[in-house]
Design an enzyme around this catalytic site. Structure first.
Site, PDB file in Angstrom:
ATOM      1  N   GLY A 184       4.349   6.920   4.201  1.00 48.60           N
ATOM      2  CA  GLY A 184       4.900   5.981   3.229  1.00 48.60           C
ATOM      3  C   GLY A 184       4.233   4.615   3.304  1.00 48.60           C
ATOM      4  O   GLY A 184       3.890   4.152   4.371  1.00 48.60           O
ATOM      5  N   SER A 185       4.007   3.961   2.174  1.00 48.93           N
ATOM      6  CA  SER A 185       3.318   2.684   2.155  1.00 48.93           C
ATOM      7  C   SER A 185       2.947   2.343   0.726  1.00 48.93           C
ATOM      8  O   SER A 185       3.514   2.884  -0.212  1.00 48.93           O
ATOM      9  CB  SER A 185       2.057   2.743   3.025  1.00 48.93           C
ATOM     10  OG  SER A 185       1.381   3.947   2.801  1.00 48.93           O
ATOM     11  N   ARG A 186       1.940   1.445   0.556  1.00 48.18           N
ATOM     12  CA  ARG A 186       1.515   1.133  -0.799  1.00 48.18           C
ATOM     13  C   ARG A 186       0.082   0.618  -0.797  1.00 48.18           C
ATOM     14  O   ARG A 186      -0.456   0.213   0.229  1.00 48.18           O
ATOM     15  CB  ARG A 186       2.483   0.153  -1.445  1.00 48.18           C
ATOM     16  CG  ARG A 186       2.061  -1.275  -1.512  1.00 48.18           C
ATOM     17  CD  ARG A 186       3.140  -2.116  -2.151  1.00 48.18           C
ATOM     18  NE  ARG A 186       2.608  -3.377  -2.630  1.00 48.18           N
ATOM     19  CZ  ARG A 186       3.376  -4.403  -2.956  1.00 48.18           C
ATOM     20  NH1 ARG A 186       4.689  -4.324  -2.841  1.00 48.18           N
ATOM     21  NH2 ARG A 186       2.834  -5.516  -3.398  1.00 48.18           N
TER      22      ARG A 186
END
Length: 217
Positions: A184-186
């Site tokens: 998960g992240s961006r």
């Protein structure tokens, strides 16, 4: 299913834990062991799913800006980029859930001219301040259209490891892998103000395939 090279350590740990939990469950719970084993097996399977490497036909791009990751567009905004570009830009942010493919790809073709790792906080990845306050890596490419494009891998509340393979002077090819972020992240992409933005907030992107913007030649 092909697995990413970053999966090795995680899968070894997950496998050992699964065997230990399964053995203890069968020994102590006997016929009730399935109550523990089924959800643990699902989680174990999700670990493999997270590290999957899909087969994608990556085309050559010059003016197109390609989605760097699989995910959801959560921000399109004019901002002041003060780390490297030192000018107003259009920021396009794509959020990745733990179920997305987490391979990070070059959004444009050209030459890597800047790279810097920043330690930082672990705010939730969709928080606006995560772009400048979270652990992150900034990379800039001078594109084939003679534009300077900056993009960032940003760690989130769950993601605690950013991996990047490129160095200054390397050739960047739009859609091809340069790194990986775990769990998960961006990704943020900073584009010139005159860039034609094709994506919109809420769009689901497929890394290396979908065109999110087009730069002037």
């Amino acid at each position: 299913m092909k697995l990413h090279k970053e999966s090795t350590g995680t899968i070894i740990v997950a496998s050992v834990l699964f065997v230990i939990i399964a053995a203890l469950s069968v020994y102590f719970l006997e016929m009730w062991a399935l109550l523990i084993l089924i959800p643990i097996l699902i989680i174990y399977g999700l670990v493999f799913w997270f590290f999957r490497v899909p087969t994608r036909d990556i085309l050559d791009h010059v003016e197109n800006v390609i989605a760097p990751v699989d995910g959801k567009v959560v921000m399109i905004k004019e901002v002041e980029e003060d780390e490297f570009l030192k000018e107003k830009c259009i920021q396009v942010s794509i959020f990745m859930s733990p179920l997305n493919v987490h391979i990070c790809r070059f959004p444009v073709s050209g030459k890597v001219i800047y790279k810097k790792y920043h330690p930082g906080k672990y705010l939730v990845a969709w928080h606006e301040k995560s772009s400048t306050e979270n652990e992150r890596t900034s990379i800039a490419v001078e594109s084939a259209t003679n534009h300077k494009i900056l993009f960032r891998q940003i760690a989130g509340y769950v993601a605690r490891r950013i991996v990047f393979y490129c160095n200054e002077g390397d050739v960047a090819k739009a859609g091809h892998e340069f790194g990986f972020i775990k769990f998960g992240s961006r990704m943020d992409v900073f584009l010139p103000l005159d860039t034609e933005i094709i994506c919109k907030i809420g769009d689901k992107t497929k890394g290396g395939i979908d065109v999110i913007a087009k730069m002037k030649a």
